[in-house]
Scaffold this active site. Sequence first.
Site, PDB file in Angstrom:
ATOM      1  N   THR A  72       0.857  -1.190   0.000  1.00  0.00           N
ATOM      2  CA  THR A  72       0.000   0.000   0.000  1.00  0.00           C
ATOM      3  C   THR A  72       0.896   1.245   0.000  1.00  0.00           C
ATOM      4  OG1 THR A  72      -0.193  -0.067   2.412  1.00  0.00           O
ATOM      5  CG2 THR A  72      -1.933  -1.167   1.145  1.00  0.00           C
ATOM      6  N   GLY A  74       1.378   4.321   1.643  1.00  0.00           N
ATOM      7  CA  GLY A  74       2.089   4.826   2.822  1.00  0.00           C
ATOM      8  C   GLY A  74       3.067   3.819   3.392  1.00  0.00           C
ATOM      9  N   CYS A  75       2.688   2.554   3.323  1.00  0.00           N
ATOM     10  CA  CYS A  75       3.534   1.486   3.863  1.00  0.00           C
ATOM     11  C   CYS A  75       4.775   1.283   3.002  1.00  0.00           C
ATOM     12  CB  CYS A  75       2.737   0.187   3.951  1.00  0.00           C
ATOM     13  SG  CYS A  75       1.241   0.317   4.950  1.00  0.00           S
ATOM     14  N   SER A  76       4.610   1.375   1.684  1.00  0.00           N
ATOM     15  CA  SER A  76       5.713   1.114   0.754  1.00  0.00           C
ATOM     16  C   SER A  76       6.592   2.329   0.489  1.00  0.00           C
ATOM     17  CB  SER A  76       5.163   0.620  -0.591  1.00  0.00           C
ATOM     18  OG  SER A  76       4.588  -0.646  -0.433  1.00  0.00           O
TER      19      SER A  76
END
Length: 188
Positions: A72, A74-76
Amino acid sequence: MSVTCLRVRAVCRAVNYGRCFSRTSAVNTSAKVGDSLPSVDLFENDPGTKVNTAEAFASGKHIIFGVPGAFTPGCSKTHLPGYIEDFSKLEAKGVKSVNCVSVNDPFVMQAWGENQGAAGKVRMLADTCGAFTSQLGLDLPAVKDVLGNVRCKRFAMVVNDGKIEKLNVEPDGTGLTCSLSTSLCDEL
């Protein structure tokens, strides 16, 4: 900073999704500083490689951070890359391991770790059915419509000898502030 029962009004612009992840709600976690980690099996790389949380984090200082989903935005783009980049700083502060947890399958977590260059720095652990997340009270049902099922709130914790020493949970469950490696590194 305690996150238990904190009332927060959050508006989240979910990149590439066109709708909000979070709504006005109470940030409620059952986990708190001083608690022992629950004994839950997570999976690393494949369904045959179990990592029991109570055993794996029983000795030494460890960081566990949780994300809503592999791959996703923000996570990546921010969350995982920050921990990979700051690994040496965290290690210099006595951290034995850095671990990323997400409610995904182990194959997805493995592929995401390879994509991000996490090998040797951040362990990618799959909470396949959300048992670890749920037992800590860190489940995030608000993203169910977007990501398909209940996921994990964005959090970061320091575990020392099996006990939670520090716990930072994003007030809206999805933000990128107190759970980032830079925030945690400053607090160690």
